[in-house]
Scaffold this motif. Structure first.
Motif, PDB file in Angstrom:
ATOM      1  N   PRO A 178     -11.973 -11.256   5.514  1.00 29.03           N
ATOM      2  CA  PRO A 178     -10.651 -11.094   4.894  1.00 29.03           C
ATOM      3  C   PRO A 178     -10.743 -10.070   3.759  1.00 29.03           C
ATOM      4  O   PRO A 178     -11.707 -10.065   2.990  1.00 29.03           O
ATOM      5  CB  PRO A 178     -10.338 -12.490   4.344  1.00 29.03           C
ATOM      6  N   HIS A 179      -9.742  -9.192   3.665  1.00 31.29           N
ATOM      7  CA  HIS A 179      -9.736  -8.202   2.583  1.00 31.29           C
ATOM      8  C   HIS A 179      -8.306  -7.842   2.222  1.00 31.29           C
ATOM      9  O   HIS A 179      -7.382  -8.026   3.011  1.00 31.29           O
ATOM     10  CB  HIS A 179     -10.547  -6.955   2.949  1.00 31.29           C
ATOM     11  N   PHE A 180      -8.132  -7.328   0.989  1.00 31.35           N
ATOM     12  CA  PHE A 180      -6.805  -7.001   0.477  1.00 31.35           C
ATOM     13  C   PHE A 180      -6.972  -6.042  -0.689  1.00 31.35           C
ATOM     14  O   PHE A 180      -8.092  -5.764  -1.135  1.00 31.35           O
ATOM     15  CB  PHE A 180      -6.060  -8.276   0.045  1.00 31.35           C
ATOM     16  N   THR A 181      -5.838  -5.521  -1.201  1.00 28.88           N
ATOM     17  CA  THR A 181      -5.888  -4.535  -2.282  1.00 28.88           C
ATOM     18  C   THR A 181      -5.111  -5.013  -3.506  1.00 28.88           C
ATOM     19  O   THR A 181      -4.316  -5.956  -3.435  1.00 28.88           O
ATOM     20  CB  THR A 181      -5.283  -3.185  -1.848  1.00 28.88           C
ATOM     21  N   ASP A 182      -5.337  -4.316  -4.629  1.00 24.67           N
ATOM     22  CA  ASP A 182      -4.439  -4.420  -5.783  1.00 24.67           C
ATOM     23  C   ASP A 182      -3.102  -3.777  -5.440  1.00 24.67           C
ATOM     24  O   ASP A 182      -3.032  -2.912  -4.563  1.00 24.67           O
ATOM     25  CB  ASP A 182      -4.998  -3.614  -6.971  1.00 24.67           C
ATOM     26  N   PRO A 183      -2.039  -4.115  -6.192  1.00 26.15           N
ATOM     27  CA  PRO A 183      -0.819  -3.308  -6.108  1.00 26.15           C
ATOM     28  C   PRO A 183      -1.108  -1.892  -6.596  1.00 26.15           C
ATOM     29  O   PRO A 183      -1.856  -1.697  -7.557  1.00 26.15           O
ATOM     30  CB  PRO A 183       0.156  -4.030  -7.051  1.00 26.15           C
ATOM     31  N   HIS A 184      -0.542  -0.916  -5.906  1.00 26.58           N
ATOM     32  CA  HIS A 184      -0.747   0.472  -6.338  1.00 26.58           C
ATOM     33  C   HIS A 184       0.151   0.765  -7.541  1.00 26.58           C
ATOM     34  O   HIS A 184       1.341   0.477  -7.516  1.00 26.58           O
ATOM     35  CB  HIS A 184      -0.429   1.444  -5.201  1.00 26.58           C
ATOM     36  N   ILE A 185      -0.432   1.337  -8.577  1.00 21.58           N
ATOM     37  CA  ILE A 185       0.296   1.642  -9.801  1.00 21.58           C
ATOM     38  C   ILE A 185       0.243   3.151 -10.044  1.00 21.58           C
ATOM     39  O   ILE A 185      -0.805   3.782  -9.889  1.00 21.58           O
ATOM     40  CB  ILE A 185      -0.317   0.916 -11.026  1.00 21.58           C
ATOM     41  N   GLY A 186       1.387   3.728 -10.430  1.00 21.33           N
ATOM     42  CA  GLY A 186       1.400   5.150 -10.770  1.00 21.33           C
ATOM     43  C   GLY A 186       2.247   5.957  -9.804  1.00 21.33           C
ATOM     44  O   GLY A 186       2.567   5.512  -8.700  1.00 21.33           O
ATOM     45  N   PRO A 187       2.604   7.171 -10.207  1.00 16.54           N
ATOM     46  CA  PRO A 187       3.514   7.990  -9.408  1.00 16.54           C
ATOM     47  C   PRO A 187       2.854   8.617  -8.180  1.00 16.54           C
ATOM     48  O   PRO A 187       3.540   8.982  -7.221  1.00 16.54           O
ATOM     49  CB  PRO A 187       3.960   9.089 -10.393  1.00 16.54           C
ATOM     50  N   ASP A 188       1.534   8.771  -8.175  1.00 19.34           N
ATOM     51  CA  ASP A 188       0.856   9.366  -7.032  1.00 19.34           C
ATOM     52  C   ASP A 188       0.730   8.329  -5.916  1.00 19.34           C
ATOM     53  O   ASP A 188       0.971   7.137  -6.127  1.00 19.34           O
ATOM     54  CB  ASP A 188      -0.521   9.883  -7.446  1.00 19.34           C
ATOM     55  N   VAL A 189       0.346   8.765  -4.726  1.00 19.78           N
ATOM     56  CA  VAL A 189       0.205   7.855  -3.589  1.00 19.78           C
ATOM     57  C   VAL A 189      -1.243   7.402  -3.454  1.00 19.78           C
ATOM     58  O   VAL A 189      -2.176   8.085  -3.887  1.00 19.78           O
ATOM     59  CB  VAL A 189       0.659   8.528  -2.275  1.00 19.78           C
TER      60      VAL A 189
END
Length: 219
Positions: A178-189
């Motif tokens: 199982p794996h997952f990410t943080d929420p993406h923060i900032g104007p870039d992708v």
């Protein structure tokens, strides 16, 4: 770099599963990450015209992940994608050599994920535990990121490993983790190239083979 990761759950019963797993990390050094990002963002517009069939646990039915079973990145046949494919081929060969596995006619499914401000990839696994014996290599290559991490849990779904999403970093891992990410923060992708590599053609979805969503890794 190849690592064996031991996880010993304090909740394990005498008959419980307590399986060691592995991770492979390597950084691509000769890829123009900025122009690769721009190339993928142009391709994103084309891919979003394809039908959305699932959200890949991003909760983003309008994203590229929701179309991951509609295209293969390496069918674009561009200098950037060809360089990435060669890097993946070389790392698969090194991993096989390190583990004593014969390099043969492997197959690959490869797509890319695009996350914008506040977006996230939720916990998921590419193979469930019941199909874990079919798992060979899953992975992702970070193209663009802003101080985010990918979190891997053990096969028992307990916290195991945190890897920072560094542009250019390739991770291979067992697809049943199982794996997952943080929420993406900032104007870039945040852009990551994701993949499943099959040890044999028989493990791939026949429909994906016919649509060339799954293709040979070594031409």
């Amino acid at each position: 770099m190849f690592e064996i990761i031991e996880f010993k759950s304090k909740w394990k019963t005498p008959l419980g599963l307590n399986k060691a797993t592995w991770i492979w990390k390597n950084k691509i050094k000769d890829l123009d990450l900025i122009n690769t990002k721009n190339f993928l963002l142009k391709k994103e517009k084309e891919i979003l015209k394809l039908p959305s069939e699932h959200d890949g646990l991003t909760h983003l039915p309008d994203g590229t992940t929701a179309r991951s079973n509609q295209f293969n990145l390496f069918n674009f046949n561009h200098d950037y994608t060809n360089k990435i494919k060669k890097f993946i081929q070389d790392n698969v060969k090194q991993l096989c050599q390190r583990t004593g596995i014969e390099t043969k006619d492997f197959y690959i499914m490869c797509w890319f994920n695009v996350l914008r401000e506040g977006e996230i990839i939720h916990k998921h696994r590419h193979y469930n535990v019941l199909n874990g014996e079919e798992s060979f290599i899953s992975g992702h290559l970070c193209i663009s990121a802003n101080n985010t991490n990918t979190y891997y849990n053990s096969i028992c779904d307990q916290p195991l490993l945190i890897i920072k999403n560094e542009p250019g970093l390739l991770n291979f891992f067992a697809g049943y983790l199982p794996h997952f990410t943080d929420p993406h923060i900032g104007p870039d992708v945040r852009i990551t190239i994701a993949m499943d590599i099959y040890y044999d053609k028989k493990f791939a979805n026949q429909k994906f083979l016919e649509k060339k969503v799954v293709i040979p890794l070594f031409d």
